[in-house]
Design an enzyme around this catalytic site. Structure first.
Site, short mmCIF file in Angstrom:
data_model
loop_
_atom_site.label_atom_id
_atom_site.label_comp_id
_atom_site.label_asym_id
_atom_site.label_seq_id
_atom_site.Cartn_x
_atom_site.Cartn_y
_atom_site.Cartn_z
N ARG A 133 0.82 -1.21 0.00
CA ARG A 133 0.00 0.00 0.00
C ARG A 133 0.85 1.26 0.00
NH1 ARG A 133 -4.97 -0.57 4.14
NH2 ARG A 133 -3.93 1.27 4.98
N GLY A 190 1.10 3.26 12.40
CA GLY A 190 1.41 2.77 13.74
C GLY A 190 0.59 3.49 14.77
N SER A 191 1.13 3.57 15.99
CA SER A 191 0.37 4.15 17.10
C SER A 191 0.29 5.67 17.00
CB SER A 191 1.01 3.76 18.43
OG SER A 191 2.21 4.47 18.63
N THR A 192 -0.76 6.22 17.62
CA THR A 192 -0.93 7.67 17.63
C THR A 192 0.19 8.35 18.39
OG1 THR A 192 -3.34 7.50 17.42
CG2 THR A 192 -2.48 9.53 18.37
N SER A 242 -10.74 -1.98 3.05
CA SER A 242 -9.42 -1.87 2.41
C SER A 242 -9.45 -2.49 1.02
CB SER A 242 -8.35 -2.56 3.27
OG SER A 242 -7.09 -2.42 2.68
N CYS A 249 -6.35 -1.96 12.81
CA CYS A 249 -6.60 -0.57 13.14
C CYS A 249 -8.01 -0.14 12.80
CB CYS A 249 -5.58 0.34 12.46
SG CYS A 249 -5.55 0.18 10.67
N GLY A 278 3.13 8.53 16.18
CA GLY A 278 2.81 9.44 15.09
C GLY A 278 2.97 10.90 15.51
N GLU A 330 -1.11 7.08 9.36
CA GLU A 330 -2.28 6.23 9.57
C GLU A 330 -2.10 5.64 10.95
OE1 GLU A 330 -4.47 3.27 10.13
OE2 GLU A 330 -3.56 2.23 8.45
#
Length: 479
Positions: free
Chosen positions: A158, A226-228, A441, A282, A231, A248
Site C-alpha cells: 500500500r 502505527g500508534s498515535t 481496504s 486498526c 505518530g 495512519e
C-alpha cells in the site's frame, strides 16, 4: 544462525551486518530467524542510493514503471504459498488470512501499475490573452516508509506501490516484529527490472532509522502507520526540515446495530471483522453499540458465532484466531477485560488466556456485555479478540458515543432503512464508514482517518497525491 532472509537491500545489493535482531514466532516463542540491525551509516547509504536513483526513475515513463510493478505482483503470486507461510510463522495470523494478504498485496500493486498512468495535470483559463496557465504533478523525491506488524505484507504494497508509480524512490523500515516477510516481499521486487537504489529496505532500531531519515533534507516524505503516540512524535521531527508526512494511526472503531437491521447478516459481519487477525486491526471494530430493543437477540447471535471460532497456531490450517503479537499485547487485553468486570461488565463468553503453548499469547475469543461508554475497554483501542457490547436507546445517543472518541479512522452501522444511511454516515466523525458491511481496504478507495487517527490517504488515486508535488506554470507569450 543461518537464515536466507538475514539481509537488507541497499542500492540493489543485499546488505548484512554483524549485529542482528532475532525474530520470534508468537505461537510458541521459538526464534525463527534474524535480520540486520543497521547503524546510522547504513541508513545514510540507503538515502544516498535512493537520492542518486531518483533522477533516472522519475524520468521513466509511467508505462515503464507500471511494467516493473506488474512484474513484482506476478512474482508475489507465483510464491503466494511460501510467502504466506513466512508471514504466518512470524506474525501468528492464520495461514488462510496470510495467503489472502499476499493476494491483496498483488491487487494493490497491479492497481497502481495502472493508476500511475493517469497522473494528469490541468490547463487553467488565463487572466490575459498572452498568458497560458498549466499545473503539472511531479514526484516528491526520496520517501521513507515505515510499516507496522499487523499487516506486514499489505502495508508494504500500500505504501511502496503508489510511491514507485508516482516516480519516487523509497527506503522502507518494516516492524522489528515482522521483518522477514517484508524482506521476502522485497526480494521479489528486486528480482524485477527495477534500477538499483530505487527501492531499499533496512531493519533495526526504529528511533535510529527514523531520526536519520528526518535529519536528511533529501528525504522529502515520510509515511508512517502505527500508534498515535509515535505518530505525534514523528510530526514533531518532521517540523525541522518541513518534511511532508502522512500518518495512519490508531483507531477505536464503533459499530452501531439498529433495530431494523438484518441481525444475522450484522452478526456475521461483526464477528468476521472483530476477530480477523486476532482483533489486531486498526480499522477493526472496537465497540459494538446495540439498540436496547435488540440487545439480547443480537448478543446471543454474536456469542453463538464466537463460541465456534477455532483458536490455534498457523500450522493448524483450520485455525481462525491465532496468538497475539507479544506479551504486552495480551497483558493489555487481559487488563482491559478485568477492569471492565470490576466496573460491572459481564464476560458472556471467553475472557481467559489459553494454554496452547508455554509462550502464552493465545486468548479466548471474548464477548463482554453490560459495558458502558466510560469504561476503559470502550475508550481504549483493545487490539485483541474481545467484543464489548454497549446498549443505547436512540440513534442520537449512539452517534454521540461514537463521536466522543478522539479517534476517527473507521465506523460501521447496520440498518435496512435507506433513509438513514446518509444521515448517519454524514454525522459520524470518521474517515471511513461501512454500511451493512465491514470491508474497507480495497485498492481503488481512499483508506485513512481524521482527528487523532492521522492524515493522508492510502488507496485510490488519492493514494498517489501524497507522493506528488503540484507545480504551477505561467507562460507569458510575446507578440
Amino acid at each position: 544462525m543461518s537464515d536466507k532472509l538475514n539481509h537488507n537491500w541497499i542500492n540493489g545489493q543485499q546488505f548484512t551486518t554483524t549485529n542482528s535482531l532475532q525474530v520470534v514466532n508468537p505461537a510458541n516463542g521459538e526464534t525463527i530467524g534474524e535480520v540486520p540491525k543497521v547503524d546510522a551509516e547504513a541508513v545514510k547509504q540507503s538515502i544516498n542510493a535512493a537520492h542518486q536513483a531518483f533522477n533516472t526513475w522519475s524520468n521513466y515513463t509511467a508505462e515503464y514503471r507500471g511494467a516493473v510493478l506488474e512484474q513484482w505482483a506476478h512474482n508475489l503470486l507465483a510464491k503466494q504459498e511460501e510467502l504466506a507461510t513466512i508471514m504466518s510463522e512470524e506474525q501468528g495470523k492464520p495461514y488462510a488470512e496470510a495467503y489472502g494478504e499476499i493476494g491483496v498485496c498483488a491487487k494493490f500493486i497491479k492497481w497502481y501499475a495502472e493508476e500511475g498512468k493517469r497522473i494528469y495535470g490541468e490547463i487553467i483559463p488565463p487572466s490575459s490573452p498572452q498568458q497560458h496557465i498549466s499545473v503539472i504533478k511531479q514526484p516528491v523525491g526520496v520517501c521513507g516508509l515505515i510499516t507496522p506488524w499487523n499487516f506486514p505484507g499489505a502495508m508494504i504494497a500500500r505504501k511502496v506501490a503508489p510511491a514507485l508509480a508516482a516516480g519516487c524512490t523509497v527506503i522502507v523500515k518494516p516492524s522489528s516484529e515482522t521483518p522477514r516477510i517484508a524482506i521476502a516481499i522485497f526480494d521479489e521486487l528486486l528480482a524485477t527490472d527495477i534500477d538499483a537504489g530505487v527501492a531499499n529496505i533496512i531493519t533495526g532500531s526504529a528511533s535510529l532509522i527514523s531520526d536519520t531519515l528526518f535529519d536528511d533534507a533529501r528525504v522529502r516524505k515520510i509515511s508512517f502507520t502505527g500508534s498515535t503516540a509515535i505518530g505525534k512524535s514523528l510530526m514533531k521531527k518532521a517540523a525541522d526540515n518541513i518534511t511532508r508526512i502522512s500518518l495512519e494511526l490508531g483507531g477505536n472503531a464503533p459499530t452501531i446495530v439498529l433495530p431494523d437491521a438484518d441481525l444475522d447478516q450484522a452478526a456475521n459481519a461483526v464477528v468476521e471483522n472483530k476477530f480477523e487477525n486476532t482483533g489486531q486491526m486498526c480499522n477493526g471494530i472496537n465497540t459494538v453499540l446495540v439498540h436496547k430493543d435488540i440487545t439480547t437477540a443480537f448478543t446471543n447471535k454474536v456469542i453463538e458465532r464466537v463460541k465456534k471460532l477455532k483458536v490455534g497456531p498457523a500450522t493448524d490450517k483450520n485455525a481462525q484466531v491465532g496468538p497475539l503479537i507479544n506479551h504486552g499485547a495480551i497483558d493489555k487485553v487481559s487488563t482491559l477485560v478485568a477492569d471492565a468486570q470490576s466496573n460491572g461488565a459481564t464476560v458472556a463468553t471467553g475472557g481467559q488466556k489459553l494454554a496452547l503453548s508455554d509462550f502464552g499469547l493465545f486468548y479466548e475469543p471474548t464477548v463482554v456485555t453490560n459495558v458502558t461508554a466510560d469504561m476503559n475497554i470502550a475508550q481504549e483501542e483493545i487490539f485483541g479478540p474481545v467484543a464489548p457490547i454497549i446498549e443505547f436507546e436512540s440513534v442520537e445517543e449512539a452517534i454521540k458515543i461514537a463521536n466522543a472518541s478522539p479517534y476517527g479512522l473507521a465506523a460501521y452501522f447496520f440498518t435496512n432503512n435507506i433513509n438513514t444511511v446518509y444521515k448517519i454516515s454524514e454525522q459520524l466523525e470518521f474517515g471511513m464508514i461501512g454500511v451493512n458491511g465491514t470491508q474497507l481496504s480495497v485498492p481503488q478507495a481512499p483508506f485513512g482517518g481524521i482527528k487523532e487517527s492521522g492524515m493522508g490517504r492510502e488507496g485510490g488515486h488519492h493514494g498517489l497525491d501524497g507522493f506528488l508535488e503540484l507545480k504551477y506554470i505561467s507562460l507569458s507569450l510575446h507578440e
